[in-house]
Write an enzyme that holds these catalytic residues in place. Sequence first.
Site, mmCIF file in Angstrom:
data_model
loop_
_atom_site.group_PDB
_atom_site.id
_atom_site.type_symbol
_atom_site.label_atom_id
_atom_site.label_comp_id
_atom_site.label_asym_id
_atom_site.label_seq_id
_atom_site.Cartn_x
_atom_site.Cartn_y
_atom_site.Cartn_z
ATOM 1 N N HIS A 54 1.202 -4.672 -5.155
ATOM 2 C CA HIS A 54 0.555 -5.973 -4.950
ATOM 3 C C HIS A 54 0.497 -6.821 -6.224
ATOM 4 O O HIS A 54 0.159 -8.006 -6.159
ATOM 5 C CB HIS A 54 -0.834 -5.810 -4.337
ATOM 6 C CG HIS A 54 -1.167 -6.875 -3.348
ATOM 7 N ND1 HIS A 54 -2.100 -6.740 -2.341
ATOM 8 C CD2 HIS A 54 -0.679 -8.138 -3.188
ATOM 9 C CE1 HIS A 54 -2.168 -7.852 -1.623
ATOM 10 N NE2 HIS A 54 -1.314 -8.717 -2.131
ATOM 11 N N ASP A 71 -6.011 -7.192 3.373
ATOM 12 C CA ASP A 71 -5.963 -6.055 2.463
ATOM 13 C C ASP A 71 -7.232 -5.213 2.592
ATOM 14 O O ASP A 71 -8.309 -5.750 2.844
ATOM 15 C CB ASP A 71 -5.856 -6.611 1.024
ATOM 16 C CG ASP A 71 -5.339 -5.622 -0.007
ATOM 17 O OD1 ASP A 71 -5.568 -4.421 0.164
ATOM 18 O OD2 ASP A 71 -4.728 -6.068 -0.982
ATOM 19 N N HIS A 76 -2.041 -3.725 -10.084
ATOM 20 C CA HIS A 76 -1.986 -4.069 -8.656
ATOM 21 C C HIS A 76 -3.387 -4.249 -8.064
ATOM 22 O O HIS A 76 -3.523 -4.742 -6.951
ATOM 23 C CB HIS A 76 -1.145 -3.056 -7.852
ATOM 24 C CG HIS A 76 -1.831 -1.765 -7.524
ATOM 25 N ND1 HIS A 76 -1.466 -0.993 -6.428
ATOM 26 C CD2 HIS A 76 -2.838 -1.094 -8.114
ATOM 27 C CE1 HIS A 76 -2.218 0.091 -6.387
ATOM 28 N NE2 HIS A 76 -3.057 0.055 -7.393
ATOM 29 N N ASP A 103 -1.043 -6.856 2.522
ATOM 30 C CA ASP A 103 -0.875 -5.498 2.011
ATOM 31 C C ASP A 103 -0.938 -4.563 3.214
ATOM 32 O O ASP A 103 -1.902 -4.610 3.983
ATOM 33 C CB ASP A 103 -2.019 -5.202 1.033
ATOM 34 C CG ASP A 103 -1.863 -3.881 0.303
ATOM 35 O OD1 ASP A 103 -1.361 -2.921 0.930
ATOM 36 O OD2 ASP A 103 -2.264 -3.795 -0.868
ATOM 37 N N GLU A 160 3.372 -3.259 -0.707
ATOM 38 C CA GLU A 160 2.874 -1.879 -0.766
ATOM 39 C C GLU A 160 3.474 -0.939 0.284
ATOM 40 O O GLU A 160 2.874 0.082 0.620
ATOM 41 C CB GLU A 160 1.332 -1.834 -0.714
ATOM 42 C CG GLU A 160 0.639 -2.526 -1.888
ATOM 43 C CD GLU A 160 0.588 -1.727 -3.195
ATOM 44 O OE1 GLU A 160 1.078 -0.584 -3.218
ATOM 45 O OE2 GLU A 160 0.071 -2.282 -4.187
#
Length: 298
Positions: A98, A121, A138, A225, A270
Amino acid sequence: MKKLAIIGMPMDLGQMRRGVDMGPSAIRYAGINERLKKLFDEVHDRGDIAIGRPEVEVDPESNLRNLHLIAEKTEMLAKEVDQVIEAGSFPLVLGGDHSIAIGTLAGVAKHYNNLGVIWYDAHGDLNTAETSPTGNIHGMPLAVSIGMGHPLLTNVAGYAPKVKPENIVIIGARSLDDGERALIKEKGIKVYTMHEIDRIGMTKVMEDSISYLKGKTDGVHLSLDLDGLDPNDAPGVGTPVLGGISYRESHLAMEMLAESEIITSAEFVEVNPILDDKNKTATVAVALMGSLFGEKLL
């Protein structure tokens, strides 16, 4: 004419688990090009940004892992995204961890006066060197994008901040560090945790998020993500957190974003095929992209 450009960012420098650098390949293998060619007049895959195989380095002053490399590589991504938007295409970036969002947002935000961000996320990614338990970048890209963090990162593409805190909506949060909680309260960042998703349902969460951003932004970036989803649905991620958003809820969210027509750029990050089960997570990512870009059953 609807044009889309795919940019691969196979970077795993923002964390410690190898494998996420293969995310763009896994997503391509899951059929992204074929899927999106049905939804756009033109799809151009620009290939991957060259990351190489750099040695891990920890900055002695800030204790940040791979600080200089991440600054350099996200600068390259920012330029690529900028070119794509200049050419009139929708930029779709495939990660990578990320931390790549530092570059994506740097390339996108210069084209908008009031860019909005949907951060889909399990994590807030709002750490700084002072609050991070790990020094992994990240966990910092959203903080960097609001202008908080190391100047090498906040000033990627030569300006800061990229986004105003009041133009951000985090969806799916269920793992926040103490420093992130404090920053969310201090900056007034809108967050829908799993508690809200369970309590009021994904439909209401998305309706509220869309109406919150629609009135005050001139473009909205989606940063998704895959660990936002439950690990049962997306097992191939580096930092899985139990009790996440379901596959069906995620499709609904993407479909509602497609209907709203507010999304102007996106990244999916990810995906780690080494930790995956038969490329399931990349397949989920591609299916969600289909919904985001207007795929319909009927």
